[in-house]
Each structure stands twice: as C-alpha cells, then as structure tokens.
Write an enzyme that holds these catalytic residues in place. Structure first.
Site, mmCIF file in Angstrom:
data_model
loop_
_atom_site.group_PDB
_atom_site.id
_atom_site.type_symbol
_atom_site.label_atom_id
_atom_site.label_comp_id
_atom_site.label_asym_id
_atom_site.label_seq_id
_atom_site.Cartn_x
_atom_site.Cartn_y
_atom_site.Cartn_z
ATOM 1 N N ASP A 109 0.980 -1.149 -0.360
ATOM 2 C CA ASP A 109 0.250 0.102 -0.118
ATOM 3 C C ASP A 109 0.634 1.475 0.244
ATOM 4 O OD1 ASP A 109 -2.095 -1.397 0.490
ATOM 5 O OD2 ASP A 109 -2.177 -1.622 2.926
HETATM 6 N N1 URA Z 1 -1.008 -6.346 4.163
HETATM 7 C C1 URA Z 1 -1.303 -4.523 4.544
HETATM 8 O O1 URA Z 1 -2.348 -4.180 4.048
HETATM 9 N N2 URA Z 1 -1.220 -3.789 3.397
HETATM 10 C C2 URA Z 1 0.283 -3.874 2.447
HETATM 11 O O2 URA Z 1 0.833 -2.846 1.991
HETATM 12 C C3 URA Z 1 0.761 -5.439 2.542
HETATM 13 C C4 URA Z 1 0.077 -6.009 3.607
#
Ligand code: URA
Length: 231
Positions: free
Chosen positions: A102
């Site tokens: 993310d």
């Molecule tokens: N889990 C998440 O919530 N975000 C990420 O970027 C990776 C794993």
C-alpha cells in the site's frame, strides 16, 4: 560491461558481428554514436540503441527496494505523487514489482523482469512467507492474537493461519503466507485495531537488513538462487 558484450548478451548479434556493427556507426549510447566496441556501458543506467531502436539487456535482473511511505507501487500513475520506479535508475525502470505494498506501507519490495518469479512470489500456492513489523493503536490482547492467527474472514474467505509475535509496547511482528489486498490492515481492523505503521521486513529468504529507506540494491547470486530466480 563492454558495449560489444552488452549487444551480444541482449541476444541481438554474435560478439564478433556486434563489433562490426558498432564500428559501422549504427549504435548509440545515450544518443551519442559510439564506434569503439570495448566502450564501457553501465547496463542499469545507459541507453543503448541500434538503428535508433532501444536495445534492452536481456539478462534477468533482480533488485530489492526499501519503499518509503507515500510511494505508490504502480509503474505509472499520473495521479500519484511518487511511484516506485522513480526510486530506480533509468535502466531499471522497465522492471515489474512482485506484488504490492500500500501507499502507506513501507519496506521490502522485489522488482524483476522474471515473470515466472513474480508469479511464484505472488501466488499463495507457493507459500512464500512475508514478514511485517506492525505498530497498532493499542496493545494486542492474547485472545485477539489467537483469533487472527487462526484465520479471519475477509470478503467471505478465511485468511490462512499465520503467526504473530508480540514486541514492545504496541508493536507486533506478523508472518503471512499469502498477500491479499491490504491484508494486514484488514485482519487487525476486523478485531478492532488500527494499524498505525506497517513495514515489510522479509519476503521468503530476502531481508531488508542494511538497506536504507528509499534505496535499492541488486540481489546477490545466492539470494537469486534461494528465491528461485535464474542466474
Ligand atoms: N498488508 C497490508 O495491509 N498492506 C500492505 O501493503 C501489505 C500487507
């Protein structure tokens, strides 16, 4: 690497033919004609063209990047302030990320032109462990820990069993074997916790150790072999 070797490695011509082609003035390096076959090329930086067409190094390339917060894991996005390939030199910007982090998640991301390895890393069938450092908004209770480890229902499907270890204060470490969308954040949210900080620190045999935020490095030969890439 010598220009002549670069061209032959790219699979365009034999090494000897490459020398003749270079001498005939058909090859440019960063838009400048080069006539010397042994001219030095930096494959991850220089742009080599033959008859005005870019020649990409054919060898497989594997790098890891320590993604900072605020950077988007797409190659191009005109609405994103910054995308991951902005952190790579020009010659590596054709590489693809193996999975996503993310925008607000930091940490380890592998980029490569080896499509088979990308499939392997991102497909749950291959069971590649992903380890995250997590800071929560409050201390994790042991009953919630057990519940999350066992599996949480997200979008009608249970998450695979995972392991969590409690660290100091509101910090935990979680190891997953799958990579669903915003999985860590949603698993904790389902038990009433907010994830304040999230950082991927390991993926399979790869670790972020020693790599500063925003920096990248090539995998070593050993790492390429361990993760299932091709030398
Ligand atoms: N889990 C998440 O919530 N975000 C990420 O970027 C990776 C794993």
């Amino acid at each position: 690497m010598r220009l002549q070797v670069f061209l032959s490695k790219a699979g365009i011509v034999s090494r000897r033919a490459a020398a003749d082609i270079i001498k005939s003035g058909k090859v440019t390096l960063n838009n400048k004609k080069i006539f010397e076959p042994s001219y030095k090329v930096i494959p991850e930086k220089d742009i080599v063209s033959l008859n005005n067409k870019r020649v990409l190094p054919r060898e497989r390339l594997y790098v890891i990047l320590n993604k900072p917060k605020g950077v988007t894991t797409t190659k191009k996005d005109r609405f994103a302030a910054k995308v991951i390939i902005d952190l790579l030199p020009r010659g590596l910007r054709h590489l693809n990320p193996a999975g996503r982090l993310d925008k607000d998640t930091q940490g380890l991301i592998l980029l490569t032109n080896d499509g088979d390895l990308i499939n392997k890393i991102t497909h749950p069938r291959f069971n590649v462990d992903k380890e995250y450092d997590v800071t929560l908004d409050r201390q994790l209770l042991s009953r919630d820990k057990a519940r999350i480890e066992k599996g949480i229902e997200l979008d009608g499907k249970y998450t695979a069993p995972c392991s969590i270890s409690l660290k100091k204060n509101k910090k935990v470490e979680i190891t997953l074997h799958e990579g669903r969308k915003r999985q860590v954040r949603r698993m904790f949210a389902a038990s009433g916790y907010r994830v304040l900080e999230l950082k991927r620190i390991k993926e399979g045999s790869l670790s972020l150790e020693g790599l500063e935020e925003g920096k990248w490095r090539y995998l070593t030969e050993r790492e390429v072999t361990q993760i299932g890439g091709i030398l």
